[in-house]
Design a protein around this motif. Sequence first.
Motif, PDB file in Angstrom:
ATOM      1  N   GLY A   1      10.615   1.703   0.863  1.00 58.27           N
ATOM      2  CA  GLY A   1      10.895   0.613  -0.059  1.00 58.27           C
ATOM      3  C   GLY A   1       9.839   0.513  -1.139  1.00 58.27           C
ATOM      4  N   GLY A   2       8.737   1.267  -0.988  1.00 54.72           N
ATOM      5  CA  GLY A   2       7.695   1.262  -1.992  1.00 54.72           C
ATOM      6  C   GLY A   2       7.122   2.645  -2.185  1.00 54.72           C
ATOM      7  N   GLU A   3       7.961   3.665  -2.014  1.00 53.23           N
ATOM      8  CA  GLU A   3       7.487   5.044  -2.091  1.00 53.23           C
ATOM      9  C   GLU A   3       7.493   5.598  -3.511  1.00 53.23           C
ATOM     10  N   THR A   4       8.076   4.856  -4.430  1.00 49.97           N
ATOM     11  CA  THR A   4       8.035   5.234  -5.843  1.00 49.97           C
ATOM     12  C   THR A   4       7.647   3.999  -6.641  1.00 49.97           C
ATOM     13  N   PHE A   5       7.241   4.212  -7.866  1.00 46.29           N
ATOM     14  CA  PHE A   5       6.849   3.096  -8.731  1.00 46.29           C
ATOM     15  C   PHE A   5       7.995   2.103  -8.900  1.00 46.29           C
ATOM     16  N   ASP A   6       9.194   2.614  -9.208  1.00 46.83           N
ATOM     17  CA  ASP A   6      10.342   1.727  -9.420  1.00 46.83           C
ATOM     18  C   ASP A   6      10.702   0.951  -8.161  1.00 46.83           C
ATOM     19  N   ASP A   7      10.667   1.624  -7.003  1.00 51.83           N
ATOM     20  CA  ASP A   7      10.948   0.931  -5.744  1.00 51.83           C
ATOM     21  C   ASP A   7       9.928  -0.184  -5.499  1.00 51.83           C
ATOM     22  N   ALA A   8       8.659   0.125  -5.754  1.00 46.78           N
ATOM     23  CA  ALA A   8       7.610  -0.862  -5.520  1.00 46.78           C
ATOM     24  C   ALA A   8       7.743  -2.044  -6.465  1.00 46.78           C
ATOM     25  N   LYS A   9       8.123  -1.799  -7.709  1.00 51.81           N
ATOM     26  CA  LYS A   9       8.276  -2.891  -8.683  1.00 51.81           C
ATOM     27  C   LYS A   9       9.481  -3.767  -8.367  1.00 51.81           C
ATOM     28  N   ASN A  10      10.520  -3.176  -7.763  1.00 53.30           N
ATOM     29  CA  ASN A  10      11.772  -3.901  -7.560  1.00 53.30           C
ATOM     30  C   ASN A  10      11.947  -4.490  -6.170  1.00 53.30           C
ATOM     31  N   ASN A  11      11.039  -4.210  -5.234  1.00 54.43           N
ATOM     32  CA  ASN A  11      11.223  -4.780  -3.905  1.00 54.43           C
ATOM     33  C   ASN A  11      10.744  -6.233  -3.877  1.00 54.43           C
ATOM     34  N   PHE A  12      10.980  -6.890  -2.787  1.00 57.68           N
ATOM     35  CA  PHE A  12      10.685  -8.311  -2.648  1.00 57.68           C
ATOM     36  C   PHE A  12       9.217  -8.630  -2.922  1.00 57.68           C
ATOM     37  N   PHE A  13       8.311  -7.777  -2.414  1.00 52.16           N
ATOM     38  CA  PHE A  13       6.876  -8.022  -2.563  1.00 52.16           C
ATOM     39  C   PHE A  13       6.339  -7.550  -3.909  1.00 52.16           C
ATOM     40  N   GLN A  14       7.125  -6.811  -4.650  1.00 51.32           N
ATOM     41  CA  GLN A  14       6.716  -6.211  -5.911  1.00 51.32           C
ATOM     42  C   GLN A  14       5.422  -5.419  -5.725  1.00 51.32           C
ATOM     43  N   GLY A  15       5.475  -4.532  -4.762  1.00 56.11           N
ATOM     44  CA  GLY A  15       4.321  -3.696  -4.468  1.00 56.11           C
ATOM     45  C   GLY A  15       4.666  -2.683  -3.405  1.00 56.11           C
ATOM     46  N   THR A  16       3.657  -1.963  -2.982  1.00 56.63           N
ATOM     47  CA  THR A  16       3.852  -0.969  -1.943  1.00 56.63           C
ATOM     48  C   THR A  16       2.794  -1.149  -0.866  1.00 56.63           C
ATOM     49  N   LEU A  17       3.176  -0.907   0.370  1.00 57.96           N
ATOM     50  CA  LEU A  17       2.258  -1.012   1.489  1.00 57.96           C
ATOM     51  C   LEU A  17       1.704   0.374   1.780  1.00 57.96           C
ATOM     52  N   VAL A  18       0.406   0.519   1.623  1.00 66.31           N
ATOM     53  CA  VAL A  18      -0.260   1.789   1.899  1.00 66.31           C
ATOM     54  C   VAL A  18      -0.965   1.656   3.237  1.00 66.31           C
ATOM     55  N   THR A  19      -0.715   2.610   4.135  1.00 64.64           N
ATOM     56  CA  THR A  19      -1.346   2.612   5.448  1.00 64.64           C
ATOM     57  C   THR A  19      -2.113   3.918   5.617  1.00 64.64           C
ATOM     58  N   ILE A  20      -3.359   3.794   6.004  1.00 67.17           N
ATOM     59  CA  ILE A  20      -4.194   4.969   6.259  1.00 67.17           C
ATOM     60  C   ILE A  20      -4.788   4.804   7.644  1.00 67.17           C
ATOM     61  N   GLU A  21      -4.621   5.830   8.466  1.00 76.66           N
ATOM     62  CA  GLU A  21      -5.170   5.801   9.821  1.00 76.66           C
ATOM     63  C   GLU A  21      -6.348   6.757   9.893  1.00 76.66           C
ATOM     64  N   TYR A  22      -7.396   6.320  10.591  1.00 77.11           N
ATOM     65  CA  TYR A  22      -8.621   7.097  10.739  1.00 77.11           C
ATOM     66  C   TYR A  22      -8.926   7.269  12.220  1.00 77.11           C
ATOM     67  N   GLN A  23      -9.641   8.336  12.550  1.00 74.19           N
ATOM     68  CA  GLN A  23     -10.093   8.516  13.928  1.00 74.19           C
ATOM     69  C   GLN A  23     -11.373   9.331  13.932  1.00 74.19           C
ATOM     70  N   VAL A  24     -12.364   8.840  14.677  1.00 78.24           N
ATOM     71  CA  VAL A  24     -13.611   9.569  14.896  1.00 78.24           C
ATOM     72  C   VAL A  24     -14.146   9.184  16.267  1.00 78.24           C
ATOM     73  N   ASP A  25     -14.605  10.166  17.022  1.00 84.09           N
ATOM     74  CA  ASP A  25     -15.167   9.935  18.364  1.00 84.09           C
ATOM     75  C   ASP A  25     -14.266   9.080  19.241  1.00 84.09           C
ATOM     76  N   GLN A  26     -12.995   9.379  19.301  1.00 81.23           N
ATOM     77  CA  GLN A  26     -11.999   8.656  20.099  1.00 81.23           C
ATOM     78  C   GLN A  26     -11.841   7.201  19.674  1.00 81.23           C
TER      79      GLN A  26
END
Length: 189
Positions: free
Chosen positions: A147-172
């Motif tokens: 729903g926010g994977e492109t600029f137009d999708d992000a501008k037109n969705n309810f939140f008017q943005g995109t949710l970016v999620t980044i996962e990290y892992q170090v030493d378990q």
Amino acid sequence: MEAKKHKVLASNGGYSLVELIVTVLISGVVMLAVMGFLTSGLNHFRNVNSESLLQMESQMTELFVTELIQESTDFKKVTDLPSGVSAALEVERGTEYYILALVGNELRFGTPTTGSTVSEKVANVAAQDRNKTFLAQYVTDFSLASGGETFDDAKNNFFQGTLVTIEYQVDQKSYTSSSLIKLQNIQRN
């Protein structure tokens, strides 16, 4: 006189075997306790260090990606990924073109120097010198919300943005950073 001489020699003869064994046992118990405290302290330091690394990486990356997307004139998630790249985002900022790619456990950012297709451009950034494209390490996943994977999708969705999620892992230790990047005030050129 002879008896006094024997008493003096007997009293200066050193430690008995029982005294030595008791001393070694007490020293061993004390050393075990000290080693236990040192090991516990070292484990605590490693945990705190791992958490600090994850938090620093996530904050730096989150700020960079937020600014990158907010200042973009267009962006979209790359679906045709080359080998060795598990996620990618192509970003346009006016006349400039960038790729954000997850290569192994490193998030890289750069301008492609060759390639005619998006997949070739992603592969080009992934193959560039690490010192020029490195953004973050310890990254296990990078994604944009559907729903926010492109600029137009992000501008037109309810939140008017995109949710970016980044996962990290170090030493378990794992850490997930999510941010809703608002585009409501952005004027697309």
